[in-house]
Enzyme design. Structure first.
Site, PDB file in Angstrom:
ATOM      1  N   TYR A  65       0.296   6.700   1.106  1.00 42.14           N
ATOM      2  CA  TYR A  65       0.112   5.853  -0.085  1.00 42.14           C
ATOM      3  C   TYR A  65       0.024   4.398   0.359  1.00 42.14           C
ATOM      4  O   TYR A  65       0.896   3.895   1.052  1.00 42.14           O
ATOM      5  CB  TYR A  65       1.298   6.068  -1.014  1.00 42.14           C
ATOM      6  CG  TYR A  65       1.177   5.537  -2.432  1.00 42.14           C
ATOM      7  CD1 TYR A  65       0.189   4.631  -2.818  1.00 42.14           C
ATOM      8  CD2 TYR A  65       2.073   5.936  -3.412  1.00 42.14           C
ATOM      9  CE1 TYR A  65       0.101   4.165  -4.112  1.00 42.14           C
ATOM     10  CE2 TYR A  65       2.003   5.481  -4.714  1.00 42.14           C
ATOM     11  CZ  TYR A  65       1.016   4.585  -5.063  1.00 42.14           C
ATOM     12  OH  TYR A  65       0.943   4.122  -6.349  1.00 42.14           O
ATOM     13  N   CYS A  66      -1.058   3.723  -0.032  1.00 45.69           N
ATOM     14  CA  CYS A  66      -1.239   2.289   0.221  1.00 45.69           C
ATOM     15  C   CYS A  66      -1.139   1.987   1.715  1.00 45.69           C
ATOM     16  O   CYS A  66      -1.860   2.572   2.513  1.00 45.69           O
ATOM     17  CB  CYS A  66      -0.221   1.492  -0.602  1.00 45.69           C
ATOM     18  SG  CYS A  66      -0.483  -0.297  -0.600  1.00 45.69           S
TER      19      CYS A  66
END
Length: 620
Positions: A353-354
């Protein structure tokens, strides 16, 4: 500009306090008037506020030696604003003439709505029809009186013109021009009449209604935030880890000085053979994916029969000053190997994530270079970038001066997470700063009990050396997409070596990882990939459970070359995209095995460390 954003907030908050004192001085009636009782009430309110403010100042004077080097300096911000506006053609006679003419026309138009001025003819009944609208001024109080109607209309006129001037400036490099536009917008938004008590009719009305108590509460709210150095978005104490957030049952089964590894308890008799390892960003807490039972991606994935592991990163302290990108890549590889060994499986599915997705791409490239790519059966990227050419508003914070500032803010080798929180808040200043200044500081309202906002304020510290390298090498110099330009774990990074099946999710309104930037990952892979565009942004675009019935997602079954081609030929589907991902990951290997043995953490003969969510997520 992260520290600048924090300075601006602090300066404006100090100004708010001084304005409040002025307000009470003006509101206390003269002695001997019939309003003596009211005068006494307002005098007492003014005295209470003066006492609260004085006590705070004395308290801060005792701490002055501990203030960080970026501590708010009003003169510095005046200089900053002056430097920004100096680049705009405000002194041009033609610009001034146009502004004057537009202003006069606006004044006549607004006053005319109230039957005032040379062209005045008030309409019977209904609200005045003012030419400019903005949700900051949606309350009817902004239109009930000509003064406040004219005030906010003139502000909007000047705001539009000044922002337009910044957009029209020529002769600047694109990056510098984007910074100018961002800084101009931030300063203009900060100067909104909604942000000051004497120019906000809603605040004045609330003060009158509560006989001044709203302003006392607001001052206390403001000083509480100034003490902790962070703006509060959610009611303190409303959420407790393991009680009403991060509550999916599980155990911490492994830990290092950098991370804990949580394994969640299965809820199905059989589970997919290939487990799932989730790498959340270490700039935030992992429980964004486990907010509560209804919103939890973790719980949903467990219910689908996945054996889910979550990495919980440790918030940085002085002992982590020398950590670099290699350490986080090695940590991801270590987590993958621990899970493989624990469950005796050849490979794992992964999610990044990210920033952890950016790192996962580097991890896949490292494994491929070392001939170990088969350790990962699939990789899913939630709003993650590898090509930072179009990386959105965060690009405004990565010039040489800003990167140097990171070092000054990190004397002990780690960056206080509050600075990063201020940066992200500044990206959406009206929503995440000034909206709360008005509600909680000026109107004295209580904070809402909102789990997402609580998570947003639950900051983590970052290793300063790693953070500077990340900003310089990726955001500024965009080296990750240059084959062999970067190195990690003693091997060069070449994304073209990644042949692992990949699922890429982007948020249509994402301002942190814009979809056009996320899309570029598709250009650097040699294996199969699936791209999905989800409705909403960086958080809501990811955390969108099927039960919510919100938003939508787009899929294109063709072979689009660009994001524009993808959108043009995409089919829209209502609701959550999670089931689409679940079908994708299960199709890779639908084999299921009994959920027993070490598939159930903490069972007979399985030594674990502690219950989820673990210690690391609670450390500041």
């Amino acid at each position: 500009m992260a520290s600048d954003a924090s300075d601006l907030l602090s300066d404006v908050l100090n100004t708010q306090t001084e304005s409040l004192a002025t307000l009470f001085g003006a509101m206390v009636p003269a002695a001997g008037t019939p309003e003596a009782e009211s005068a006494m009430q307002w005098s007492q309110i003014a005295a209470r506020m003066h006492t609260i403010w004085t006590e705070y100042q004395v308290e801060q004077l005792e701490k002055v030696k501990d203030r960080p080097p970026h501590y708010a300096d009003p003169v510095k911000w005046i200089a900053t604003a002056e430097a920004v506006f100096r680049q705009l053609p405000l002194a041009d006679p033609k610009v001034q003439q146009n502004l004057w003419e537009e202003g006069i026309a606006l004044v006549n138009s607004v006053l005319g709505q109230y039957g005032l001025g040379p062209q005045g003819s008030a309409k019977a009944g209904g609200e005045p029809e003012l030419p400019r609208r903005d949700r900051r001024f949606a309350d009817p109080e902004w239109r009930n009186q000509p003064f406040f109607a004219l005030l906010h209309q003139l502000y909007l006129l000047l705001s539009d013109n000044i922002k337009g001037m910044a957009s029209a400036v020529e002769g600047l490099e694109p990056a510098r021009k984007a910074q100018l536009e961002f800084a101009t917008s931030a300063i203009v938004d900060a100067l909104s009449p909604a942000n000051f008590p004497l120019t906000n009719p809603v605040v004045l009305g609330k003060a009158t209604e509560t006989r001044g108590e709203s302003l006392v509460r607001g001052l206390q709210n403001m000083l509480d935030d100034m003490r902790k150095g962070q703006l509060t978005h959610s009611r303190p104490g409303a959420f407790v880890l393991g009680e009403n957030i991060a509550v999916t049952p599980g155990k911490v089964v492994f830990e290092t000085p950098l991370f804990q590894l949580i394994q969640y308890t299965p809820t199905t008799d059989k589970v997919l053979k290939t487990p799932l390892v989730i790498f959340p960003p270490w700039i935030n807490r992992f429980y964004i994916l486990d907010l509560n039972a209804k919103k939890s991606f973790v719980r949903w994935a467990v219910e689908q029969g996945l054996t889910v592991f979550m990495v919980s990163w440790k918030s940085a302290d002085a002992s982590m000053a020398d950590l670099v990108w290699d350490d986080y890549i090695n940590a991801q590889i270590e987590a993958i190997d621990v899970v493989r060994d624990r469950l005796k499986v050849p490979s794992v599915n992964t999610i990044g994530y990210c920033v952890a997705g950016t790192t996962l791409a580097a991890t896949l490239a490292v494994l491929a270079r070392k001939g170990e790519a088969d350790k990962v059966a699939s990789a899913t990227f939630f709003t993650a970038q590898v090509d930072f050419e179009e990386a959105g508003d965060l690009k405004h914070f990565v010039d040489d001066q800003q990167i140097e500032t990171v070092g000054k803010l990190s004397p002990e080798g780690y960056l206080d997470g509050r600075y990063l929180a201020a940066t992200f808040n500044a990206l959406r200043g009206n929503d995440l700063i000034w909206n709360y200044v008005e509600k909680n500081y000026l109107k004295g309202e209580d904070h809402p009990a909102f789990d997402l906002l609580h998570w947003n304020g639950d900051v983590t510290n970052l290793p300063a050396r790693w953070h500077r390298d990340y900003l310089r090498d990726l955001y500024r110099d965009n080296r990750m997409v240059v084959p062999d330009s970067l190195q990690a774990c003693n091997v060069p990074i070449d994304l073209r070596r990644i042949a692992t099946p990949v699922y890429i999710q982007a948020g249509r309104e994402d301002h942190i990882a814009p979809p056009q930037s996320v899309w570029k990952l598709t250009h650097h892979l040699s294996g199969p990939w699936t791209f999905l565009l989800a409705g909403s942004g960086h958080i809501a675009g990811v955390v969108n459970p099927p039960s919510s019935g919100k938003y939508q997602y787009w899929i294109n079954e063709g072979s689009p070359e660009t994001l524009e081609d993808f959108v043009a030929g995409a089919n829209e589907h209502p609701g959550s995209w999670w089931p689409h991902w679940g079908q994708w990951v299960e199709a890779l290997d639908p084999t299921r095995v009994p959920a027993r043995g070490k598939r159930r953490p903490g069972g007979r003969g399985d030594r674990v460390i502690e219950d989820a969510p673990g210690r690391y997520v609670a450390q500041r």
